[in-house]
Design a protein around this motif. Structure first.
Motif, mmCIF file in Angstrom:
data_model
loop_
_atom_site.group_PDB
_atom_site.id
_atom_site.type_symbol
_atom_site.label_atom_id
_atom_site.label_comp_id
_atom_site.label_asym_id
_atom_site.label_seq_id
_atom_site.Cartn_x
_atom_site.Cartn_y
_atom_site.Cartn_z
ATOM 1 N N ARG A 246 0.838 -1.198 0.000
ATOM 2 C CA ARG A 246 0.000 0.000 0.000
ATOM 3 C C ARG A 246 0.868 1.241 0.000
ATOM 4 O O ARG A 246 1.820 1.348 0.767
ATOM 5 C CB ARG A 246 -0.843 0.001 1.271
ATOM 6 C CG ARG A 246 -2.300 0.286 0.961
ATOM 7 C CD ARG A 246 -3.158 -0.083 2.136
ATOM 8 N NE ARG A 246 -3.839 1.119 2.596
ATOM 9 C CZ ARG A 246 -3.953 1.505 3.861
ATOM 10 N NH1 ARG A 246 -3.417 0.798 4.802
ATOM 11 N NH2 ARG A 246 -4.588 2.597 4.171
ATOM 12 N N ILE A 247 0.542 2.146 -0.897
ATOM 13 C CA ILE A 247 1.233 3.437 -0.910
ATOM 14 C C ILE A 247 0.183 4.519 -0.709
ATOM 15 O O ILE A 247 -0.812 4.584 -1.434
ATOM 16 C CB ILE A 247 1.958 3.660 -2.242
ATOM 17 C CG1 ILE A 247 3.013 2.556 -2.465
ATOM 18 C CG2 ILE A 247 2.638 5.028 -2.261
ATOM 19 C CD1 ILE A 247 3.731 2.644 -3.788
ATOM 20 N N ILE A 248 0.417 5.344 0.308
ATOM 21 C CA ILE A 248 -0.545 6.414 0.602
ATOM 22 C C ILE A 248 0.103 7.753 0.283
ATOM 23 O O ILE A 248 1.171 8.074 0.793
ATOM 24 C CB ILE A 248 -0.938 6.396 2.094
ATOM 25 C CG1 ILE A 248 -1.457 5.011 2.469
ATOM 26 C CG2 ILE A 248 -1.994 7.466 2.373
ATOM 27 C CD1 ILE A 248 -1.699 4.835 3.940
ATOM 28 N N ILE A 249 -0.571 8.508 -0.568
ATOM 29 C CA ILE A 249 -0.050 9.834 -0.931
ATOM 30 C C ILE A 249 -0.981 10.881 -0.341
ATOM 31 O O ILE A 249 -2.200 10.862 -0.579
ATOM 32 C CB ILE A 249 0.007 10.026 -2.444
ATOM 33 C CG1 ILE A 249 0.741 8.845 -3.094
ATOM 34 C CG2 ILE A 249 0.711 11.345 -2.781
ATOM 35 C CD1 ILE A 249 0.732 8.895 -4.597
ATOM 36 N N LYS A 250 -0.392 11.765 0.462
ATOM 37 C CA LYS A 250 -1.208 12.781 1.131
ATOM 38 C C LYS A 250 -0.615 14.161 0.871
ATOM 39 O O LYS A 250 0.602 14.332 0.966
ATOM 40 C CB LYS A 250 -1.176 12.494 2.636
ATOM 41 C CG LYS A 250 -2.480 12.750 3.353
ATOM 42 C CD LYS A 250 -2.417 12.201 4.768
ATOM 43 C CE LYS A 250 -2.270 13.355 5.745
ATOM 44 N NZ LYS A 250 -2.337 12.930 7.141
ATOM 45 N N THR A 251 -1.486 15.090 0.535
ATOM 46 C CA THR A 251 -0.965 16.457 0.442
ATOM 47 C C THR A 251 -1.830 17.375 1.289
ATOM 48 O O THR A 251 -3.041 17.190 1.382
ATOM 49 C CB THR A 251 -0.973 16.980 -1.010
ATOM 50 O OG1 THR A 251 -2.324 16.985 -1.492
ATOM 51 C CG2 THR A 251 -0.121 16.129 -1.927
ATOM 52 N N SER B 260 3.199 13.845 1.596
ATOM 53 C CA SER B 260 3.713 12.640 2.238
ATOM 54 C C SER B 260 3.499 11.440 1.338
ATOM 55 O O SER B 260 2.413 11.259 0.800
ATOM 56 C CB SER B 260 2.996 12.425 3.572
ATOM 57 O OG SER B 260 2.991 11.050 3.906
ATOM 58 N N ILE B 261 4.552 10.650 1.148
ATOM 59 C CA ILE B 261 4.423 9.396 0.386
ATOM 60 C C ILE B 261 4.840 8.275 1.336
ATOM 61 O O ILE B 261 5.990 8.211 1.774
ATOM 62 C CB ILE B 261 5.320 9.423 -0.865
ATOM 63 C CG1 ILE B 261 4.820 10.520 -1.808
ATOM 64 C CG2 ILE B 261 5.323 8.070 -1.549
ATOM 65 C CD1 ILE B 261 5.661 10.703 -3.047
ATOM 66 N N LYS B 262 3.863 7.440 1.660
ATOM 67 C CA LYS B 262 4.100 6.436 2.695
ATOM 68 C C LYS B 262 3.837 5.052 2.160
ATOM 69 O O LYS B 262 2.842 4.827 1.474
ATOM 70 C CB LYS B 262 3.140 6.722 3.851
ATOM 71 C CG LYS B 262 3.351 5.865 5.073
ATOM 72 C CD LYS B 262 2.500 6.427 6.205
ATOM 73 C CE LYS B 262 2.520 5.507 7.403
ATOM 74 N NZ LYS B 262 1.794 6.086 8.507
ATOM 75 N N ASP B 263 4.764 4.143 2.465
ATOM 76 C CA ASP B 263 4.553 2.758 2.024
ATOM 77 C C ASP B 263 4.564 1.818 3.221
ATOM 78 O O ASP B 263 5.044 2.182 4.300
ATOM 79 C CB ASP B 263 5.637 2.337 1.003
ATOM 80 C CG ASP B 263 7.020 2.279 1.626
ATOM 81 O OD1 ASP B 263 7.282 1.424 2.508
ATOM 82 O OD2 ASP B 263 7.877 3.100 1.251
ATOM 83 N N ASN B 264 4.022 0.617 3.015
ATOM 84 C CA ASN B 264 4.081 -0.375 4.087
ATOM 85 C C ASN B 264 5.116 -1.452 3.757
ATOM 86 O O ASN B 264 4.883 -2.645 3.935
ATOM 87 C CB ASN B 264 2.696 -0.986 4.387
ATOM 88 C CG ASN B 264 2.163 -1.768 3.188
ATOM 89 O OD1 ASN B 264 2.678 -1.661 2.077
ATOM 90 N ND2 ASN B 264 1.136 -2.572 3.408
ATOM 91 N N GLY B 265 6.215 -0.989 3.244
ATOM 92 C CA GLY B 265 7.303 -1.905 2.894
ATOM 93 C C GLY B 265 8.094 -2.304 4.121
ATOM 94 O O GLY B 265 7.638 -2.151 5.245
#
Lengths: 572, 119
Positions: free
Chosen positions: A482-487, A497-502
């Motif tokens: 999952r990649i979550i992009i928030k502005t 913010s670019i957040k991954d669950n890696g």
């Protein structure tokens, strides 16, 4: 002559002559006064040498131990009382045989010295009176001989001492003169008292007079350094330290100096002794080494920066070109497809119209079902046309996004940039990398446009998104990536913010991720420049911040903070 | 950081030199060197500071506060030359603050002053 007078005579002889000849004189006198043919004095001194001094001889004689033993044998107390009579006998080697001898030991045991006095003649035996007299003579002579032996020893020792001292002086002088090192001495107030030839040569001075009496620190490039040397010296007793001497013509000599302190019995400083090693050559070499290293290091940094810049621009150019090219290619066929499509729509409408006219103009009953079917076909066509319109709209949007992403014409200046749009267009480009490994969730807030170099920022988003996707792919988790992009906007800044669950980034690596050429991928898979370039773009070009929050096992979040408008500074 | 122990050990060992390290900003470290640096104390300092450099995140800044450094030997200068080279590799800028004239002179004599950023 009375015994006392005789003894006095002998003593006077000894007093007049301090050499070994005195013994011979005494022997001669004894022969004369006591009517002996031969008189002899034997003794062994403290060094173990056997001496024989007999009447009529010119010099003292050294006896071998064998001959000494013969004498001992003749006079030893096992054979007779001391004093004793014996004979016939002759003095070993040198003497004539005489019939009647009397002898007496000079030094009673225990004594370190050993000696005998003997008288010999062949005409008449010796009387008791003479024997007794001989004992008296022996005592007198013994004392004098003992004193002389000891005196000789001390004379000998003294000579040896003087020889040693003289030799030591020569040794030290040789050390001083011949040493290639600079050696100097100073008095307790640090005024120079001597300087060796090597020192004179090093400083370019011809004679000691030029320096003796001057304070030593005058010779230093930095006179204050002398105080530091003394500080060490007084606290530790000796001092080894580096200093710089100043020779004639301002020549600088780099030195390693050792200073030793010489104190007298009261602990007061008598002299300072210094030895100086000229390390100028070594320092010069090291100097060159440092300079070369620094020069190379600077050049290297410049090269790296240039390389990064070139890579960055090439990437930019190639992706941009690719996107632009693709967009262009699609645009043409898209153009006539769209126009065909709208023409088609018109035809269908027209056909529907005509059909209606036919129906209105009256048709036979048998034709009505066929007309109905025709109508349905036209309806189907209209549906398909509507669907196709949606399809075209999508393609048009994709092409527009590609164009947005690749806006090369805006390479130089800052223009208005819609961050959300930038992210959307980047997603289009990156979709192929992401779609198989992760779902993307967008939480794009209401943010103002900012002044920026759009295509550079797009490159940053591309880099972060691709990194996230690759991290997830490499982790092989059971949970879907999952990649979550928030502005959003915060305090005059736009946040992304670019957040991954890696898998997250381990602490040891986290510090280095922005280092150029640092990569955890296999060789050939990536240059290790992505984050470094991104850092440059965000921080240096746009004066923003890029922060990373990560926890192994929890994933990684990159937060980019951008000002609405960067301060007016010219970038190089 | 266990570098505190290393610094304490260093200061204990070297009578005339003293090292201090302080983090003064988000990504800025200030190293203060007091006293005298000779061959031995500068060699030890180099080991210590190279280790510190490894720990620093990329793009941070290193400041040398040399206000109280009163003496540096010719060989001691190598410490700074080598550290600047190592820092350049990590793209960590090094800034020298408040050099004493004597020390600056030695840097200049040895031809490396021009490679240093002085504040």
């Amino acid at each position: 002559m009375s015994p006392e007078k005789l003894l006095l005579q002998l003593v006077i002889l000894y007093a007049k002559d301090t050499t070994e000849h005195a013994d011979i004189q005494v022997a001669n006198e004894l022969c004369r006064l006591l009517k002996a043919k031969t008189a002899a004095i034997f003794f062994k001194d403290l060094s173990g040498i056997y001496h024989l001094r007999f009447s009529g001889s010119l010099y003292s004689i050294k006896l071998s131990s064998t001959h000494w033993k013969e004498v001992e044998a003749a006079l030893s107390v096992t054979h007779c009382e001391d004093p004793c009579s014996f004979g016939p006998w002759k003095i070993p080697v040198f003497g004539e045989e005489e019939t009647y001898w009397i002898g007496c030991s000079l030094f009673p045991a225990p004594s370190a010295l050993q000696g005998y006095i003997v008288l010999g003649r062949s005409d008449t035996p010796w009387s008791e009176r003479t024997i007794a007299l001989l004992q008296e003579i022996a005592k007198t002579i013994a004392t004098i001989i003992a004193i002389r032996v000891k005196l000789n020893v001390s004379e000998y020792e003294k000579k040896k001492l003087i020889d040693r001292l003289a030799f030591n002086e020569r040794r030290l002088k040789n050390l001083f003169d011949a040493s290639p090192n600079i050696i100097y001495t100073c008095d307790a107030d640090d005024y120079i008292t001597s300087l060796n030839p090597a020192g004179l040569k090093a400083l370019g001075i011809t004679s000691q007079d030029e320096v003796v009496g001057r304070p030593f620190k005058e010779l230093l490039y930095n006179p204050e350094d002398r105080n530091i040397a003394f500080k060490h010296l007084l606290s530790t007793g000796t001092s080894t330290y580096e200093t710089i001497l100043k020779g004639k013509n301002e020549r600088l000599i780099y030195c390693m100096e050792s200073i030793a302190v010489l104190r007298d019995e009261n602990g007061k400083i008598r002299e300072l002794q210094g030895i100086i090693n000229d390390i100028t050559e070594r320092i010069e070499k090291e100097k060159e080494l440092w300079r070369t290293n620094l020069e190379l290091s600077e050049l290297n940094s410049k090269l790296q920066k240039t390389q990064e810049l070139m890579v960055q621009q090439e990437k930019l150019a190639s992706i941009g070109q690719l996107a632009a090219g693709v967009a262009h290619e699609i645009n043409n066929p898209l153009g006539f497809l769209k126009s065909n499509h709208s023409v088609m729509e018109k035809y269908v409408v027209k056909a529907e119209d005509l059909l209606q006219k036919i129906v209105d103009s009256g048709i036979p009953e048998a034709s009505k079902p066929i007309m109905e079917q025709l109508g349905k076909q036209i309806d189907n066509m209209k549906e398909i046309l509507i669907e196709s319109t949606e399809g075209y709209e999508r393609i048009i949007r994709i092409v527009a996004d590609l164009k947005t992403f690749s806006r090369l014409d805006q390479g130089e200046g800052f223009t208005e940039y819609d961050l959300n749009a930038g992210i959307e267009s980047t997603l289009v480009v990156a979709w192929n990398e992401i779609k198989y490994v992760a779902d993307v969730e967008k939480q794009l807030g209401n943010i103002p446009k900012i002044m920026a170099r759009g295509n550079e920022l797009n490159q940053v988003w591309l880099n972060l998104l691709v990194n996230a996707a690759q991290a997830i792919e490499g982790a092989k988790k059971e949970v879907r990536g999952r990649i979550i992009i928030k502005t959003w906007e915060e305090k005059g800044y736009v946040m992304d913010s670019i957040k991954d669950n890696g898998p997250g980034i381990p602490e040891s690596i986290r510090k280095k991720i922005f280092d150029p050429f640092f990569t955890t991928k296999e060789p050939g898979k990536g240059t290790g420049l992505g984050l470094s370039i991104s850092y440059n773009i965000i921080v240096e070009t746009h004066k923003g911040q890029i922060n990373v929050y990560t926890e192994p096992g929890q994933g990684t979040e990159f937060v980019v903070i951008l000002p609405l408008s960067p301060p007016k500074k010219v970038d190089n | 950081m266990d570098s505190n122990a290393a610094i304490a050990a260093y200061n204990q060992k070297h009578q005339f030199a003293e090292l201090g390290i302080e983090k003064i900003g988000e990504d800025t470290w200030e190293v203060t060197i007091t006293g005298e640096l000779d061959l031995q104390s500068s060699a030890d300092a180099q080991t210590l500071l190279e280790a510190l450099l490894e720990e620093m995140p990329s793009r941070s800044t290193l400041i040398f506060n040399l206000e109280k450094l009163v003496y540096i030997s010719s060989t001691g200068v190598g410490l700074f030359a080598n550290l600047v080279v190592a820092a350049n590799k990590r793209r960590i800028p090094v800034i020298f603050k408040k050099l004493q004239p004597k020390v600056e002179q030695v840097f200049s004599l040895l031809g490396i002053l021009s490679y240093f950023t002085i504040q």
